[in-house]
Design an enzyme around this catalytic site. Structure first.
Site, mmCIF file in Angstrom:
data_model
loop_
_atom_site.group_PDB
_atom_site.id
_atom_site.type_symbol
_atom_site.label_atom_id
_atom_site.label_comp_id
_atom_site.label_asym_id
_atom_site.label_seq_id
_atom_site.Cartn_x
_atom_site.Cartn_y
_atom_site.Cartn_z
ATOM 1 N N GLY A 23 0.825 -1.202 0.000
ATOM 2 C CA GLY A 23 0.000 0.000 0.000
ATOM 3 C C GLY A 23 0.859 1.250 0.000
ATOM 4 O O GLY A 23 1.117 1.837 1.047
ATOM 5 N N HIS B 214 -1.601 -1.597 9.905
ATOM 6 C CA HIS B 214 -2.152 -0.263 10.119
ATOM 7 C C HIS B 214 -3.674 -0.307 10.110
ATOM 8 O O HIS B 214 -4.281 -1.199 9.525
ATOM 9 C CB HIS B 214 -1.661 0.698 9.027
ATOM 10 N N ASP B 215 -4.279 0.692 10.758
ATOM 11 C CA ASP B 215 -5.736 0.856 10.821
ATOM 12 C C ASP B 215 -6.412 -0.293 11.557
ATOM 13 O O ASP B 215 -7.441 -0.821 11.108
ATOM 14 C CB ASP B 215 -6.331 1.026 9.424
ATOM 15 N N GLY C 274 -5.693 3.440 -6.372
ATOM 16 C CA GLY C 274 -6.475 3.818 -5.194
ATOM 17 C C GLY C 274 -7.295 2.666 -4.654
ATOM 18 O O GLY C 274 -7.697 1.767 -5.382
ATOM 19 N N ASP D 252 1.975 -1.527 -4.906
ATOM 20 C CA ASP D 252 0.686 -0.848 -5.075
ATOM 21 C C ASP D 252 0.340 -0.846 -6.560
ATOM 22 O O ASP D 252 1.226 -0.701 -7.406
ATOM 23 C CB ASP D 252 0.772 0.601 -4.569
ATOM 24 N N SER E 241 4.310 7.043 3.998
ATOM 25 C CA SER E 241 4.996 6.108 4.902
ATOM 26 C C SER E 241 6.232 5.506 4.250
ATOM 27 O O SER E 241 7.188 5.142 4.949
ATOM 28 C CB SER E 241 4.038 5.018 5.372
ATOM 29 N N HIS F 211 -8.706 -2.402 2.455
ATOM 30 C CA HIS F 211 -9.235 -2.692 3.784
ATOM 31 C C HIS F 211 -10.492 -3.548 3.769
ATOM 32 O O HIS F 211 -11.174 -3.655 4.794
ATOM 33 C CB HIS F 211 -9.508 -1.380 4.538
#
Length: 221
Positions: free
Chosen positions: A49, A176-177, A78, A74, A55, A151
């Site tokens: 990602g 993450h998240d 998007g 990636d 990051s 996600h």
């Protein structure tokens, strides 16, 4: 996991703060600390990602410090929530030649990386995560796996199953998240974190807001 007084190079931190992206500074510093620790294995670091490289800059600075590289994966179109009509859509990133208005974050990422002087420490893989994972293959390949891609459960699970088996023993898995409360965010990363903990081969190292760091203590995934 303590930061041990380690900080990114000032120019890398400034570039991180200026870059497009969603990671807060405190989570970014925790990611950097994990990357520096993982860099002691002298293996490449992996990011799933890339987006615009926010990051990636910190991972690249950690890789430079450790004498290794970061591989960042990636498709640059998007994720689900960044498409037209969704909450995190950024019209400035739309591909003007794409009739559907899809994003193209690759040019912004390249400019971000070049401006920070970190290109030589990054291997950018442009493509979808499952296909990239199948091309790399092999155990003990990465010292760090950072999962910050799509996600949905399908995308997050594919990232986990494709890349975590390539994480070296004593390497770090960063997710993450991670939101335990569904009111705070999607649950797919939280379920990945639970899955890793339930394998018996990962131990929790740190939690900084939604960023979780785990160490792989043995083979298996």
């Amino acid at each position: 996991m303590a930061h041990d007084g380690l900080e990114p190079a000032p120019e890398a931190l400034a570039a991180f703060r200026a870059a497009k992206g969603f990671m807060p500074a405190d989570e970014g510093l925790a990611l950097y600390a994990a990357a520096v620790e993982a860099g002691r294995l002298r293996l490449p670091l992996l990011e799933i990602g890339t987006y615009c490289g926010r990051s990636t800059l910190l991972l690249a600075d950690a890789a430079r410090r450790s004498g290794t590289v970061v591989v960042t994966v990636d498709h640059h179109r998007g994720s689900e929530e960044q498409q037209p009509g969704w909450e995190f859509h950024d019209a400035e990133l739309a591909d003007p030649r794409d009739a559907a208005g899809r994003l193209d974050t690759l040019p912004v990422f390249r400019r971000t990386l070049a401006a920070a002087g970190l290109e030589e420490h990054v291997v950018a893989v442009v493509g979808r995560s499952p296909q990239a994972a199948s091309v790399f293959g092999g155990a003990e390949r990465f010292g760090l796996v950072f999962i910050d891609g799509g996600h949905t459960d399908a995308h997050a699970t594919a990232d986990y199953e494709g890349w975590v088996p390539q994480l070296a023993t004593n390497g770090l898995l960063v997710i993450h998240d991670v939101f335990p409360d569904p009111a705070d965010g999607g649950q797919a990363p939280f379920r990945l974190w639970q899955r890793a903990r339930n394998t018996g081969v990962f131990e929790d190292i740190s939690a900084t807001k939604s960023l979780r760091v785990l160490r792989r203590t043995g083979p298996g995934s």
